[in-house]
Design an enzyme around this catalytic site. Structure first.
Site, mmCIF file in Angstrom:
data_model
loop_
_atom_site.group_PDB
_atom_site.id
_atom_site.type_symbol
_atom_site.label_atom_id
_atom_site.label_comp_id
_atom_site.label_asym_id
_atom_site.label_seq_id
_atom_site.Cartn_x
_atom_site.Cartn_y
_atom_site.Cartn_z
ATOM 1 N N GLU A 121 1.135 -1.552 -0.678
ATOM 2 C CA GLU A 121 0.246 0.658 0.112
ATOM 3 C C GLU A 121 0.786 1.204 -0.359
ATOM 4 O O GLU A 121 1.741 1.243 0.737
ATOM 5 C CB GLU A 121 -0.948 0.051 1.120
ATOM 6 C CG GLU A 121 -2.295 1.063 0.849
ATOM 7 C CD GLU A 121 -3.190 0.582 2.507
ATOM 8 O OE1 GLU A 121 -3.205 -0.570 2.216
ATOM 9 O OE2 GLU A 121 -3.773 1.678 3.297
ATOM 10 N N ASP A 123 -0.024 5.483 0.453
ATOM 11 C CA ASP A 123 -1.157 5.773 0.758
ATOM 12 C C ASP A 123 -0.176 7.171 0.876
ATOM 13 O O ASP A 123 0.018 7.926 1.493
ATOM 14 C CB ASP A 123 -1.703 6.123 3.050
ATOM 15 C CG ASP A 123 -2.030 4.722 3.055
ATOM 16 O OD1 ASP A 123 -2.625 3.833 1.537
ATOM 17 O OD2 ASP A 123 -2.092 3.543 3.553
ATOM 18 N N GLU A 125 -3.385 10.023 3.641
ATOM 19 C CA GLU A 125 -4.338 9.871 4.766
ATOM 20 C C GLU A 125 -4.195 12.033 5.108
ATOM 21 O O GLU A 125 -3.167 12.267 5.550
ATOM 22 C CB GLU A 125 -4.033 8.957 5.345
ATOM 23 C CG GLU A 125 -4.357 7.777 4.297
ATOM 24 C CD GLU A 125 -4.185 6.376 6.118
ATOM 25 O OE1 GLU A 125 -4.290 5.548 5.783
ATOM 26 O OE2 GLU A 125 -3.185 6.601 6.724
#
Length: 300
Positions: A121, A123, A125
Site C-alpha cells: 500500500e 497512502d 491520508e
C-alpha cells in the site's frame, strides 16, 4: 549616549522585521520545484477511471468530479477500473473545515483485495482535526504483510503551508520501479527510494479514494473521536490524472518520471523544494522514532 539609545530602540525593531520577513517567506510557500509532473498527463472524468467501491448512497459523481461523505450511517469509497504496475496518480482534493477529528479522507494505492493480510500500500491520508489545529497529511508505505497483525507502517507526517479546506490542491503519488515520490501541488514532499526488494512494493495495485471513521487512532492517537453532530463530513475530488502502466499492459510501457530527466530521480531544484517542506512542515518521521523497532524497517 544618543547613539546607544538609538541602538536600544532599533534592536527590537530589527528583530520584529526579521521575524516578519521569516514568517512572510514561510507563508509564500516552498521554492519552485521547476518541473510539474502533472502537466504531462491529461485529466480524466471520474467514470473514465473509477467505479464505486462502497457506500454508493454517500457519493455523488459529476463529470470530472466526485464528492464523498461520511455520516453516522456510512462512509464511502471508490476504486480504479485497472490495476497498475507503476505510474503517476493524482487528484485535486478539498477537505472539510471545522471539527473533523477521527475522520480520514484518503487517496491511495493498494492490492489488499488481491493479497489480504499480505498486501502492499502507498497512502496519502488526511487526518481530521479539531478547529484550533491544522490537518495532518500522513504519507505511508506498507510492504507485504500489513493487515495480518504485524503491521509495519512507514509513516511520515506533515502539516501544510496552506489551508486545505479553503480550495482544491493537487495531491499525487508517483510510483516507479526505483522510487516513490509524494507530491503536493507538484512539490515533492517525500521520496522513498528502492533500497531492496524486501522494502519496496512491486506488485500491481489499484487506486482508491475514501472517507471513513478512524476514531481509534486518527486524531492525536485517538484522543479526539468523530462527533456526528457535525455530520456530514465531506471530501471533494476532481481533476483526476492517471499516467500509469496497467497490470495487463505491454511490458514495454515506460514508468513515469518525477523529474525532467527520463532516467528518474529528482532534480536539484526539486530537492531544494523537498528539503524546504521537510525543514518547515515535517511533524513525524518513523525512522526518527526511538520507540520503533527499526529491525523491521531496515531502510532507515
Amino acid at each position: 549616549m544618543q547613539s546607544h539609545s538609538s541602538f536600544l530602540f532599533m534592536a527590537p525593531l530589527l528583530y520584529l522585521i526579521l521575524c516578519f520577513m521569516s514568517s512572510s517567506s514561510s507563508a509564500q510557500g516552498p521554492p519552485s520545484p521547476g518541473y510539474s509532473p502533472s502537466s504531462k498527463i491529461d485529466s480524466i472524468n471520474f467514470d473514465q477511471g473509477f467505479r464505486n467501491l462502497w457506500g454508493p448512497q454517500h457519493q455523488r459523481a459529476d463529470q470530472g468530479s466526485i464528492t464523498l461523505w461520511l455520516d453516522s450511517y456510512s462512509g464511502s469509497g471508490f476504486k480504479s477500473l485497472h490495476a497498475y504496475r507503476s505510474g503517476y496518480f493524482g487528484a485535486d482534493i478539498k477537505l472539510q473545515s471545522g471539527y473533523t477529528a477521527g475522520v480520514i479522507t484518503s487517496f491511495y494505492l493498494s492490492n489488499n483485495e488481491d493479497h489480504p493480510g499480505n498486501h502492499d500500500e502507498i497512502d496519502i491520508e488526511f487526518l481530521g482535526t479539531t478547529p484550533d489545529k491544522p490537518y495532518t497529511l500522513q504519507t505511508n508505505v506498507y510492504v507485504r504483510g500489513s493487515g495480518d497483525g504485524n503491521i509495519v507502517g512507514r509513516e511520515i507526517k506533515f502539516h501544510l503551508w496552506f489551508d486545505p479546506t479553503q480550495d482544491y490542491h493537487r495531491y499525487a503519488i508517483l510510483w516507479n520501479p526505483s522510487e516513490i515520490i509524494f507530491l503536493v501541488d507538484d512539490v515533492p514532499i517525500r521520496r522513498y527510494p528502492r533500497k531492496s526488494d524486501a522494502t519496496f512494493p512491486s506488485r500491481p495495485m489499484y487506486l482508491y479514494g475514501s472517507i471513513w471513521d478512524a476514531s481509534s487512532w486518527a486524531t492525536e492517537d485517538g484522543k479526539y473521536k468523530a462527533d456526528y453532530q457535525y455530520q456530514p463530513f465531506i471530501g471533494r475530488y476532481t481533476n483526476f490524472k492517471i499516467g500509469g502502466c496497467t497490470a495487463e499492459g505491454a511490458a514495454s510501457c515506460n514508468p513515469a518520471s518525477a523529474s525532467p530527466s527520463s532516467s528518474g530521480g529528482l532534480s536539484q531544484q526539486q530537492y531544494s523544494a523537498l528539503e524546504w517542506v521537510q525543514r518547515n512542515y515535517l511533524v513525524y518521521n518513523y525512522c526518527q522514532d526511538a520507540k520503533r523497532d527499526h529491525t523491521l524497517t531496515p531502510e532507515c
